[in-house]
Design a protein around this motif. Structure first.
Motif, PDB file in Angstrom:
ATOM      1  N   LYS A   1       0.830  -1.209   0.000  1.00 34.57           N
ATOM      2  CA  LYS A   1       0.000   0.000   0.000  1.00 34.57           C
ATOM      3  C   LYS A   1       0.865   1.259   0.000  1.00 34.57           C
ATOM      4  O   LYS A   1       0.526   2.265  -0.636  1.00 34.57           O
TER       5      LYS A   1
ATOM      6  N   GLU B   1       2.672   1.711  -3.532  1.00 34.69           N
ATOM      7  CA  GLU B   1       1.866   2.110  -4.685  1.00 34.69           C
ATOM      8  C   GLU B   1       1.666   3.622  -4.756  1.00 34.69           C
ATOM      9  O   GLU B   1       1.163   4.133  -5.751  1.00 34.69           O
TER      10      GLU B   1
ATOM     11  N   GLN C   1       2.045   0.584  -8.755  1.00 36.21           N
ATOM     12  CA  GLN C   1       1.641   1.952  -9.074  1.00 36.21           C
ATOM     13  C   GLN C   1       0.773   2.005 -10.323  1.00 36.21           C
ATOM     14  O   GLN C   1      -0.136   2.841 -10.418  1.00 36.21           O
TER      15      GLN C   1
ATOM     16  N   LYS D   1      -2.689   1.053  -9.245  1.00 35.71           N
ATOM     17  CA  LYS D   1      -3.296   2.168  -8.511  1.00 35.71           C
ATOM     18  C   LYS D   1      -3.761   3.252  -9.470  1.00 35.71           C
ATOM     19  O   LYS D   1      -4.848   3.828  -9.308  1.00 35.71           O
TER      20      LYS D   1
ATOM     21  N   SER E   1      -6.274  -1.576  -6.734  1.00 36.00           N
ATOM     22  CA  SER E   1      -5.140  -1.710  -5.830  1.00 36.00           C
ATOM     23  C   SER E   1      -4.758  -3.177  -5.763  1.00 36.00           C
ATOM     24  O   SER E   1      -5.625  -4.048  -5.675  1.00 36.00           O
TER      25      SER E   1
END
Length: 252
Positions: free
Chosen positions: A13, A16, A75, A78, A83
């Motif tokens: 998390k 990203e 990334q 995202k 995600s």
């Protein structure tokens, strides 16, 4: 001690989001890849043993995603509005087995891989991308769960492997997003046309591979059917030459 899955998920998390990354997070990611490297080495040993058993000449390679590749993957997901759970990514560690296999032999190898790892107490799942390809990509994948981590074993025929390698080359030149159906970053309509041609080639090769498999079952000449497949592989190599010619043109 290896990172827990929850800690790995939290790390993903942070990775990203470019502004949230820290040097400490990059170090944690490198440590995680060391864990995967050890799993990959052990799994490669199992695959090598299986390939020594079968009578078909098979090529085996393995690879571990780099920190940059993983961060880009997180990334990119995202940026698309989704995600990705880093702890659930199944292709961080990968083994590729390819050779002049019929589709039935490909199934047989997949069953052997599943059987051998399950004997060792590891859970396996199979993804068959032959009937349901992703942007033309066809193969059989065996996902092996080892200690909360995953190793992906890709099983490809010669045609599937050549197609995938050429498509990877196209993606390297014109944008990795094309592997997920995104518009090429460079090359414009010329590259879009190449991608369409490759998808059509993938379907043609698959039909020919089914013909080769059928020829083995009914006792007809496998070599004749294989020769027709080989001629189409030459056409696929020509696409790569065409793509190389597109590289460097102004974006249109």
């Amino acid at each position: 001690m290896p990172m827990s899955n929850s800690a790995v998920q939290k790390l993903g998390k942070r990775l990203e989001l470019p502004d949230a990354m820290s040097e400490a997070d990059l170090t944690l990611l490198e440590d995680l890849l060391i864990d995967y490297s050890e799993l990959l080495t052990a799994a490669r040993g199992v695959i090598d043993e299986l390939c020594d058993i079968v009578e078909w000449p098979l090529g085996v390679t393995h690879r571990l995603k780099t920190t940059d590749t993983l961060i880009q993957k997180l990334q990119r997901a995202k940026a698309r509005g989704s995600s990705t759970n880093l702890a659930r990514i199944q292709d961080i560690a990968g083994i590729r087995v390819s050779g002049r296999l019929t589709l039935a032999e490909q199934d047989q190898i997949a069953s052997m891989v599943v059987g051998r790892f399950e004997e060792q107490g590891h859970r396996c799942s199979v993804k068959d991308r032959r009937e349901d390809p992703m942007i033309g990509y066809r193969a059989v994948h065996v996902i092996v769960a080892i200690g909360g981590r995953f190793v992906e074993v890709q099983l490809r025929t010669v045609g599937q492997d050549l197609w995938a390698n050429i498509f990877e080359r196209v993606a390297d030149m014109f944008g990795r997003g094309i592997r997920y159906g995104e518009t090429p970053e460079y090359g414009g309509q010329a590259v879009t046309d190449v991608i369409s041609s490759m998808e059509a080639f993938s379907a043609t090769l698959y039909e020919l591979e089914k013909d080769v498999a059928a020829s083995v079952v009914d006792g007809s000449d496998r070599d004749t059917a294989q020769a027709e497949l080989d001629r189409n592989l030459d056409g696929l190599r020509q696409i790569l030459q065409d793509v190389e010619g597109i590289k460097g043109r102004p974006v249109t």
